[in-house]
Design a protein around this motif. Structure first.
Motif, PDB file in Angstrom:
ATOM      1  N   SER A  25      -0.929 -11.530  -4.678  1.00 33.43           N
ATOM      2  CA  SER A  25      -1.802 -10.695  -3.854  1.00 33.43           C
ATOM      3  C   SER A  25      -1.053  -9.485  -3.311  1.00 33.43           C
ATOM      4  CB  SER A  25      -2.372 -11.519  -2.692  1.00 33.43           C
ATOM      5  OG  SER A  25      -3.140 -12.599  -3.159  1.00 33.43           O
ATOM      6  N   GLU A  26       0.200  -9.686  -2.895  1.00 33.43           N
ATOM      7  CA  GLU A  26       0.971  -8.570  -2.362  1.00 33.43           C
ATOM      8  C   GLU A  26       1.239  -7.527  -3.437  1.00 33.43           C
ATOM      9  OE1 GLU A  26       5.338  -7.806  -0.364  1.00 33.43           O
ATOM     10  OE2 GLU A  26       4.187  -9.565   0.270  1.00 33.43           O
ATOM     11  N   ALA A  27       1.506  -7.975  -4.661  1.00 33.64           N
ATOM     12  CA  ALA A  27       1.751  -7.033  -5.757  1.00 33.64           C
ATOM     13  C   ALA A  27       0.509  -6.177  -6.016  1.00 33.64           C
ATOM     14  CB  ALA A  27       2.150  -7.784  -7.027  1.00 33.64           C
ATOM     15  N   LEU A  28      -0.669  -6.790  -5.982  1.00 33.06           N
ATOM     16  CA  LEU A  28      -1.889  -6.030  -6.216  1.00 33.06           C
ATOM     17  C   LEU A  28      -2.171  -5.099  -5.035  1.00 33.06           C
ATOM     18  CD1 LEU A  28      -4.092  -5.742  -8.378  1.00 33.06           C
ATOM     19  CD2 LEU A  28      -5.493  -7.298  -7.041  1.00 33.06           C
ATOM     20  N   TYR A  29      -1.859  -5.544  -3.821  1.00 37.22           N
ATOM     21  CA  TYR A  29      -2.027  -4.682  -2.646  1.00 37.22           C
ATOM     22  C   TYR A  29      -1.122  -3.456  -2.742  1.00 37.22           C
ATOM     23  CZ  TYR A  29      -1.799  -3.141   2.248  1.00 37.22           C
ATOM     24  OH  TYR A  29      -1.813  -2.391   3.392  1.00 37.22           O
ATOM     25  N   ARG A  30       0.114  -3.672  -3.149  1.00 36.60           N
ATOM     26  CA  ARG A  30       1.036  -2.543  -3.328  1.00 36.60           C
ATOM     27  C   ARG A  30       0.495  -1.563  -4.358  1.00 36.60           C
ATOM     28  NH1 ARG A  30       6.836  -3.734  -2.043  1.00 36.60           N
ATOM     29  NH2 ARG A  30       6.915  -5.691  -0.888  1.00 36.60           N
ATOM     30  N   LEU A  31      -0.045  -2.091  -5.442  1.00 33.03           N
ATOM     31  CA  LEU A  31      -0.614  -1.236  -6.481  1.00 33.03           C
ATOM     32  C   LEU A  31      -1.795  -0.442  -5.931  1.00 33.03           C
ATOM     33  CD1 LEU A  31      -0.624  -0.401  -9.482  1.00 33.03           C
ATOM     34  CD2 LEU A  31      -2.082  -2.390  -9.942  1.00 33.03           C
ATOM     35  N   LEU A  32      -2.646  -1.094  -5.156  1.00 33.84           N
ATOM     36  CA  LEU A  32      -3.810  -0.424  -4.588  1.00 33.84           C
ATOM     37  C   LEU A  32      -3.405   0.650  -3.584  1.00 33.84           C
ATOM     38  CD1 LEU A  32      -6.905  -0.472  -4.687  1.00 33.84           C
ATOM     39  CD2 LEU A  32      -6.882  -2.195  -2.884  1.00 33.84           C
ATOM     40  N   LEU A  33      -2.280   0.431  -2.894  1.00 34.97           N
ATOM     41  CA  LEU A  33      -1.796   1.429  -1.938  1.00 34.97           C
ATOM     42  C   LEU A  33      -1.434   2.758  -2.602  1.00 34.97           C
ATOM     43  CD1 LEU A  33       0.507  -0.598   0.491  1.00 34.97           C
ATOM     44  CD2 LEU A  33      -1.470   0.767   1.157  1.00 34.97           C
ATOM     45  N   THR A  34      -1.084   2.722  -3.860  1.00 34.48           N
ATOM     46  CA  THR A  34      -0.676   3.949  -4.560  1.00 34.48           C
ATOM     47  C   THR A  34      -1.863   4.765  -5.032  1.00 34.48           C
ATOM     48  OG1 THR A  34      -0.547   2.864  -6.739  1.00 34.48           O
ATOM     49  CG2 THR A  34       1.429   2.795  -5.341  1.00 34.48           C
ATOM     50  N   ARG A  35      -3.067   4.295  -4.783  1.00 34.74           N
ATOM     51  CA  ARG A  35      -4.268   5.005  -5.207  1.00 34.74           C
ATOM     52  C   ARG A  35      -5.190   5.208  -4.012  1.00 34.74           C
ATOM     53  NH1 ARG A  35      -1.906   2.370  -8.949  1.00 34.74           N
ATOM     54  NH2 ARG A  35      -2.264   2.627 -11.183  1.00 34.74           N
ATOM     55  N   SER A  36      -5.948   6.286  -4.037  1.00 35.55           N
ATOM     56  CA  SER A  36      -6.915   6.488  -2.967  1.00 35.55           C
ATOM     57  C   SER A  36      -7.986   5.412  -3.020  1.00 35.55           C
ATOM     58  CB  SER A  36      -7.549   7.878  -3.074  1.00 35.55           C
ATOM     59  OG  SER A  36      -8.167   8.049  -4.349  1.00 35.55           O
ATOM     60  N   GLU A  37      -8.414   5.042  -4.233  1.00 39.71           N
ATOM     61  CA  GLU A  37      -9.295   3.916  -4.479  1.00 39.71           C
ATOM     62  C   GLU A  37      -9.256   3.628  -5.976  1.00 39.71           C
ATOM     63  OE1 GLU A  37     -13.685   5.777  -4.744  1.00 39.71           O
ATOM     64  OE2 GLU A  37     -12.810   5.819  -2.726  1.00 39.71           O
ATOM     65  N   ALA A  38      -9.710   2.458  -6.370  1.00 35.31           N
ATOM     66  CA  ALA A  38      -9.631   2.098  -7.785  1.00 35.31           C
ATOM     67  C   ALA A  38     -10.670   1.035  -8.106  1.00 35.31           C
ATOM     68  CB  ALA A  38      -8.227   1.578  -8.129  1.00 35.31           C
ATOM     69  N   THR A  39     -11.063   0.986  -9.392  1.00 38.14           N
ATOM     70  CA  THR A  39     -12.003  -0.024  -9.846  1.00 38.14           C
ATOM     71  C   THR A  39     -11.254  -1.282 -10.255  1.00 38.14           C
ATOM     72  OG1 THR A  39     -11.931   0.671 -12.151  1.00 38.14           O
ATOM     73  CG2 THR A  39     -13.533   1.781 -10.712  1.00 38.14           C
ATOM     74  N   VAL A  40     -11.987  -2.364 -10.376  1.00 36.03           N
ATOM     75  CA  VAL A  40     -11.398  -3.621 -10.817  1.00 36.03           C
ATOM     76  C   VAL A  40     -10.790  -3.451 -12.202  1.00 36.03           C
ATOM     77  CG1 VAL A  40     -11.866  -6.027 -11.405  1.00 36.03           C
ATOM     78  CG2 VAL A  40     -12.992  -4.990  -9.433  1.00 36.03           C
ATOM     79  N   ALA A  41     -11.508  -2.757 -13.080  1.00 42.20           N
ATOM     80  CA  ALA A  41     -11.017  -2.576 -14.449  1.00 42.20           C
ATOM     81  C   ALA A  41      -9.720  -1.775 -14.467  1.00 42.20           C
ATOM     82  CB  ALA A  41     -12.086  -1.879 -15.292  1.00 42.20           C
ATOM     83  N   GLN A  42      -9.636  -0.728 -13.641  1.00 36.78           N
ATOM     84  CA  GLN A  42      -8.412   0.086 -13.595  1.00 36.78           C
ATOM     85  C   GLN A  42      -7.226  -0.739 -13.102  1.00 36.78           C
ATOM     86  OE1 GLN A  42      -9.888   3.143 -10.987  1.00 36.78           O
ATOM     87  NE2 GLN A  42     -10.367   4.558 -12.664  1.00 36.78           N
ATOM     88  N   LEU A  43      -7.437  -1.524 -12.060  1.00 34.21           N
ATOM     89  CA  LEU A  43      -6.361  -2.347 -11.522  1.00 34.21           C
ATOM     90  C   LEU A  43      -5.948  -3.435 -12.500  1.00 34.21           C
ATOM     91  CD1 LEU A  43      -7.653  -2.681  -7.852  1.00 34.21           C
ATOM     92  CD2 LEU A  43      -5.651  -1.396  -8.604  1.00 34.21           C
TER      93      LEU A  43
END
Length: 328
Positions: A25-43
């Motif tokens: 979960s933390e790895a995905l949170y870090r990834l999401l932090l690098t984007r203003s927003e993102a879709t499930v498919a992009q992540l």
């Protein structure tokens, strides 16, 4: 090889880290932090996970307050200051409750027989006597030393010979500094020594007391008030256990200082100290004053670290530092 995401059994969930999230979960949170927003498919594509798995983890992040859903299948990260600030404040509230319990036990023990509870009670008065007693206890350490450091301080910079001997014997020293120490010039040498000596160092916004815990069984604790410094030394099991619990809770909530990374891209010692002060919350002007350099030099070096990390914000720089070993 079987893919655990699609097999009948899933791997056991890893224990949470400092954020309270499991590593996935933390790895995905870090990834999401690098984007203003993102879709499930992009992540899912960027994280190399299945869409279903990413959707499940995102739902967990939303439940925990680390992310918000801005549209169907589109998510945005909640800033770490917002999501963790309240959590740390709550932890501090719990810790202060532990501290009050610790003080109550100290008072009870002090009023009872000296050898009650399996630990002798000792009061040491005066800076010289306290230094001598602490040196004796440190020299006898076998496994660990855990220290709260806050002003006013009666201890000098640790002796290199004793410090090196403890390290050679495998004694782990964790030091939690009250952030107020960073604002007082005479303590700069103590902080720098800790950062450069290989000790584990973190900074706390506020510490309730000064304490040294030796091998989780003997503590030296300040006794506030009075004209002369006074310290309490005890091996009482209940008191030592509460002190160790208090330390672990505040240590978890503390901000790690930095060290040069062990592998990959390395940062030099000066930049490690600068980054540690930055993460500890000092302003650029305060950092410049502490390090004896110009404000523009601090800003330039921070910009260079951001370029080295390939990030756009200082928050992202902190996450990159943690991920790549620039912080412990």
């Amino acid at each position: 090889m079987t893919d655990p995401e699609h097999s009948g059994t899933r791997p056991a969930r890893q224990p949470p880290g400092a954020t309270g999230l499991d590593p996935e979960s933390e790895a995905l949170y870090r990834l999401l932090l690098t984007r203003s927003e993102a879709t499930v498919a992009q992540l899912a594509a960027d994280a190399s996970h299945s869409v279903d798995r990413v959707r499940t983890v995102l739902a967990h992040l939303v439940d925990e307050g680390f992310a918000t859903m801005v549209a169907d299948s589109r998510f945005r990260a909640v800033g770490p200051d917002a999501v963790l600030g309240g959590r740390i404040a709550s932890q501090l509230g719990e810790v202060l409750g532990e501290y009050e319990a610790l003080r109550e036990l100290l008072n009870l023990h002090r009023a009872g027989p000296a050898d009650a509870g399996g630990g002798q009670w000792e009061v040491v008065t005066g800076a010289t006597a306290i230094r001598s007693r602490i040196r004796q206890l440190k020299a006898a350490a076998e496994r660990s030393l855990c220290t709260f450091v806050r002003p006013p301080m009666v201890l000098p910079v640790p002796e290199d010979e004793l410090h090196q001997d403890l390290q050679a014997r495998g004694v782990v020293h964790r030091i939690l500094f009250d952030r107020a120490v960073l604002d007082i010039d005479p303590y700069a040498d103590y902080v720098r020594h800790a950062l450069e000596s290989g000790d584990e160092v973190r900074f706390a916004k506020r510490l309730p007391l000064k304490v040294l815990i030796v091998d989780d069984r003997t503590i030296v604790m300040e006794e506030p008030g009075g004209d002369r410094p006074r310290a309490i030394v005890t091996g009482n099991r209940s008191v030592a256990g509460l002190a160790a619990t208090l330390f672990e809770q505040l240590w978890t909530a503390g901000i790690p200082a930095t060290t040069a990374s062990e592998g990959g891209v390395r940062i030099d010692e000066d930049d490690a100290v600068l980054l540690g002060l930055l993460i500890a919350g000092l302003t650029d002007q305060s950092i410049a004053s502490k390090l004896g350099i110009g404000l523009r030099t601090v800003q330039r070096r921070v910009r260079e670290l951001m370029d080295l990390a390939d990030v756009d914000t200082r928050i992202q720089l902190g996450w990159h530092a943690a991920k790549n070993g620039w912080v412990p």
